[in-house]
Write an enzyme that holds these catalytic residues in place. Structure first.
Site, short mmCIF file in Angstrom:
data_model
loop_
_atom_site.label_atom_id
_atom_site.label_comp_id
_atom_site.label_asym_id
_atom_site.label_seq_id
_atom_site.Cartn_x
_atom_site.Cartn_y
_atom_site.Cartn_z
N HIS A 281 -1.49 -1.02 1.45
CA HIS A 281 -0.15 -0.44 1.65
C HIS A 281 0.78 -1.46 2.34
O HIS A 281 1.40 -1.18 3.37
CB HIS A 281 -0.23 0.84 2.48
N ARG B 269 3.35 5.70 -5.05
CA ARG B 269 2.66 6.79 -4.37
C ARG B 269 1.28 6.98 -5.00
O ARG B 269 1.15 6.95 -6.23
CB ARG B 269 3.46 8.09 -4.49
#
Length: 313
Positions: A276, A228
């Site tokens: 990502h 994260r």
């Protein structure tokens, strides 16, 4: 007993990839797919297959709802929704786990072996004096020992690395020395020649990697973050990279995505940005997890992978 009504609440492109796998998985689990729909009167819905960026944000009208089954591994965008009072299950998908393990192992090996120097350093100079240590002499710490972190740690143990791990609570993983809580954080940091960050995004983990904690890592340590974005204090990491305290950062997740074109991470010589892509939920394997939870709900059995609302994941 009537067929359960299963509302698929996600963006349209998700339905395109999930409809057929979900129907197959429901049939395999012995659950009728007649009620699998994109739209239904809220008071008739038994289960919501849910993406937090869907149009469904208020769960109050869903008076018959038995559970919300998240399509994402992360639940930080839904766990605080006060209108959601039924069980919330996070996605624990074997395909996502395998993909994350492969990505993390690949980048650990990349940095362990110093592969970048050979890929980017073909300048006509023959340098044969730099030999990496064996894996057993390299310390790697995995931060976050849930399903993903455990799989990564076990894979690294299999390759011979000296693996440790840190989590909120003590874990028992064969071949991994584990540390827990604030008292164990310093010990974990001290042996993090390579750190793999797989912690959830919670108030307790925000900016966990800051000026103080980065300074406790071995000089020249490597940061690999597919977890994260908010785990890292970005200004502190850039300063640590500039000073040489941190040798390189491979970052797959960020506070703002897509990462803005003018973000300093893009141009920093000691940063690798990946968009990502560390792993993705696979529709076929994820559908099996969803179908099993619906089967359990219909049979009155406990749901799998329930979120701890107090912990935030």
């Amino acid at each position: 007993m009537s067929d359960p009504v299963i509302l698929f609440a996600a963006r349209p492109e998700r339905w395109t990839s999930y409809e057929a796998p979900l129907r197959r998985a429901l049939a395999k689990a012995g659950v009728s797919d007649n009620g699998l729909v994109l739209d239904a009167a809220p008071e008739t819905v038994d289960y919501i297959v849910y993406a937090p960026n869907s149009e469904v944000q208020d769960f109050t009208p869903f008076t018959r709802l038995k559970a919300v089954l998240n399509l994402w591994a992360g639940v930080e965008e839904v766990v605080g929704n006060t209108t959601l009072t039924v069980p919330l299950a996070r996605m624990v998908d074997s395909g996502l786990t395998e993909g994350m393990m492969e990505w993390c192992v690949g980048h650990v090996l990349r940095h362990h072996l110093g592969i970048d120097a050979h890929i980017h350093g073909q300048d006509g100079v023959w340098r044969n004096g730099i030999v990496p240590p064996l894996a057993r002499n390299r310390s790697v710490t995995v931060y976050g020992l849930g399903a993903l972190g455990t799989a990564v740690a076990e894979a690294l143990v299999g390759l011979g690395f000296n693996v440790s791990g840190w989590a909120r609570s003590k874990k028992d993983i064969a071949g991994v020395e584990t540390f827990a809580g604030p008292d164990g954080l310093g010990q974990a940091l001290a042996r993090s020649e390579i750190a793999v960050l797989l912690l959830p995004d919670t108030p307790a983990t925000m900016n966990l990697f800051n000026a103080q904690t980065l300074a406790q890592m071995p000089k020249g340590a490597i940061i690999i973050n597919p977890g994260r974005g908010p785990l890292i204090d970005d200004a502190a990491l850039l300063a640590a990279l500039d000073s040489g305290q941190i040798g390189h950062a491979t970052l797959d997740v960020f506070r703002v995505e897509p990462l803005p074109r003018d973000d300093p991470y893009w141009a920093h010589p000691k940063v690798t940005v990946t968009p990502h892509i560390a792993s993705e939920t696979r529709a076929d394997t994820a559908s099996e997890v969803i179908a099993e939870n619906i089967r359990r709900g219909e049979a009155g059995e406990p749901f799998l992978h329930l979120v701890d609302r107090d912990a935030g994941y």
